[in-house]
Design a protein around this motif. Sequence first.
Motif, PDB file in Angstrom:
ATOM      1  N   ASN A  41      34.239  43.789  47.697  1.00  0.00           N
ATOM      2  CA  ASN A  41      34.198  43.877  46.239  1.00  0.00           C
ATOM      3  C   ASN A  41      35.567  44.288  45.684  1.00  0.00           C
ATOM      4  N   GLU A  42      36.641  43.856  46.375  1.00  0.00           N
ATOM      5  CA  GLU A  42      37.998  44.258  46.003  1.00  0.00           C
ATOM      6  C   GLU A  42      38.395  43.763  44.607  1.00  0.00           C
ATOM      7  N   GLU A  43      38.016  42.519  44.274  1.00  0.00           N
ATOM      8  CA  GLU A  43      38.412  41.965  42.979  1.00  0.00           C
ATOM      9  C   GLU A  43      37.798  42.754  41.826  1.00  0.00           C
ATOM     10  N   ALA A  44      36.533  43.097  41.957  1.00  0.00           N
ATOM     11  CA  ALA A  44      35.877  43.874  40.905  1.00  0.00           C
ATOM     12  C   ALA A  44      36.518  45.251  40.787  1.00  0.00           C
ATOM     13  N   ALA A  45      36.838  45.880  41.933  1.00  0.00           N
ATOM     14  CA  ALA A  45      37.454  47.203  41.907  1.00  0.00           C
ATOM     15  C   ALA A  45      38.830  47.153  41.257  1.00  0.00           C
ATOM     16  N   ALA A  46      39.606  46.111  41.575  1.00  0.00           N
ATOM     17  CA  ALA A  46      40.936  45.975  40.978  1.00  0.00           C
ATOM     18  C   ALA A  46      40.845  45.761  39.465  1.00  0.00           C
ATOM     19  N   THR A  47      39.819  45.035  39.031  1.00  0.00           N
ATOM     20  CA  THR A  47      39.645  44.793  37.594  1.00  0.00           C
ATOM     21  C   THR A  47      39.317  46.090  36.865  1.00  0.00           C
TER      22      THR A  47
END
Length: 693
Positions: A616-622
């Motif tokens: 879930n890296e993309e969501a965390a970065a967002t």
Amino acid sequence: MSDGDNATPGPPRLPGPPDPGDNQWLTRSPRPSPGAAPWERNGTSESEDVEKPSPAGNHTDGVTVADLIAKVHGDSSVPEELRRPRPEPEAPRSAPVPPPAPRTEVIPAVWQPVADAPENADTEVIPVVSMPSSDLPDLARRRRADRVPPSRIGTGKPTTGGKPRKRRMTMLACRAAAALIAVLALALTGGAWQWQSSKNNMLNKVSALDPNSHDILDPNAQFGDENFLIVGVDSRFGENSDMGAGDTQDAGGTRSDTVMLVNIPANRKRVVAVSFPRDLAITPMQCEPWNPETHEYGPLYDDQTESYGPDKVYTETKLNSAYSFGGPKCLVKVIQKLSGLSVNRFMAVDFAGFSKMVDALGGVEVCSTTPLEDYELGTVLANAGRQNVDGHTALQYVRARQVTTETNGDYGRIKRQQLFLSSLLRSMISKEVFFSLSKLNNVVNMFIDDSYVDNIRTRDLVDLGQSIQGVNAGRITFVTVPTVGYADEYGNETPRTEDTRALFDAIINDDPLPEEKNPDNTPVPGTPESTVSAKPDSANQAPSSTPTPGPENAELVDAVTTNPQDITVRVSNSTGEDGLASTAASELQSHGFKVTTPDDYPGPLASTTVFFSPGNEEAAATVASSFTNPTIERVTGMGDVVRVVLGSDFYSVAPPSPSGSPVQVHVVHGTSSPPTRLPEDLTVTNAADTSCE
């Protein structure tokens, strides 16, 4: 100059005999034999100067070089040596054409010292002699001191360089010393390599591991961890029948008598060994049949029916049946399903191997408050107190499960096993067994024939020992899988599923475990003991905050932001300021995020932290792009939800980066996430505990 130098330009010819089919004259006519060179015609007989007929069909048919010069410059300009009779016309085609004369082979010149050449000697053509490359001298490797010094031609006196002989001898001595050191280093490293190679060849290999199992949870969080499944095997074959445990008439086949899953995290800062009761209840599982005598998988042959059994078999409802029916593969399969840990090392040691290993160490100290009597094994320890036991007694000490003074059956035995292994590890660390090649050699030699391994080499054993050597005994923890505490109608120990899951989640997350201690004997931060010791003086005083992780603990991750409408965010407040989480949640919602009900975080954080699960890296970065310099931490159990814990540095919520923006974020793991809630009655043995039980 040879005739070939005047030939028509064309592709170069390779050395070797001429090919009759060569087309070097741009016609299909036979190539003329080369005439004699001018210096070869001087002083020769008349017959040798006669030119052979020239082939027809060329634009210079019947024209000599002398004729061409005469036509251009006049007859007087023709040199005498070029004047020769015109060749006769070509014979009719019906007449046989004489074969072409053999070409002259050019032999490379052979160097010969001038001093060795006789005066006025005729030139001698020396035939080419083939020589294997191995016989050719390697001039590049000859030492400067071995070279012959130059001398003046005709005098025979050598020319010296003028360097003192003493200095040359000193240089030779230095080179000899350097060569000796290199040889000794090579001998030592070669000896160690040879020792490891010989031991690797002696190890009994068995197929056990399943690294691609879907039962492995959060493999990213386990990256770099070492998980050893160590099995004490109850086998009555061979030497094991002399260990006092009985023979194959008493118990046929092979069972897992002791099962321990040893976790060494990637940072090598602690060791956790989880014991599984041998009668732990499991769901029957289908496995490949296993032959305990041949240690091979496949259908078993029945002598009575003279036929092979099925390709697949089911285990029973007890844990020790997994090894009995399906061998190492089946046991690894069951343990990975129960724990979620990735088992990447396997070792099975039988009774004889265990006894020999203890004897190789010179015995191990145990302590008992009472003499130890077992209904089945008889007297194990005749006296109470601390005592050093040999291999045979040690085996009975860890096997006894019907002790007259114990009422908890297998759990009392597990406790004794954990105390014994704690003492064993302390002994090996203090004696530096893993740092001494001779001591390690003695230990390995004693049990190597009685063990079976998968993905373990002698070097791995050394690395494991050195890892443990650098770990304080207080960071070595033995823990037992939590069960309901009593056997069911089938004699099985029922596990407490939620508490078992919490235990292994704590191991995966590197969360502190009860009774873990620092080298100064203080509790490790995060343990229940450290929470009690750091208890606030008043209800209004906050506990000490978790230190912010440094850059060395972070991993740089490339990510791309995504649409906030696809992200679910949970906001938690660690500051104690009322309404802060609700305010941040409302602002995130106004930017398009889906936000759950805000809550409070147990304990303060200095830095605002974004928690997420692997994948879930993309969501965390967002989400992180809406905050100023937040900490981003990978944890387990979050699923698709991103949790934001507001720290004391929180100021405001900004709009997130546009969807599709490439960003780089530093991700940490297992530093400030809330510790997993462990059951209060978890059975724990710390290796630093030397109390007598």
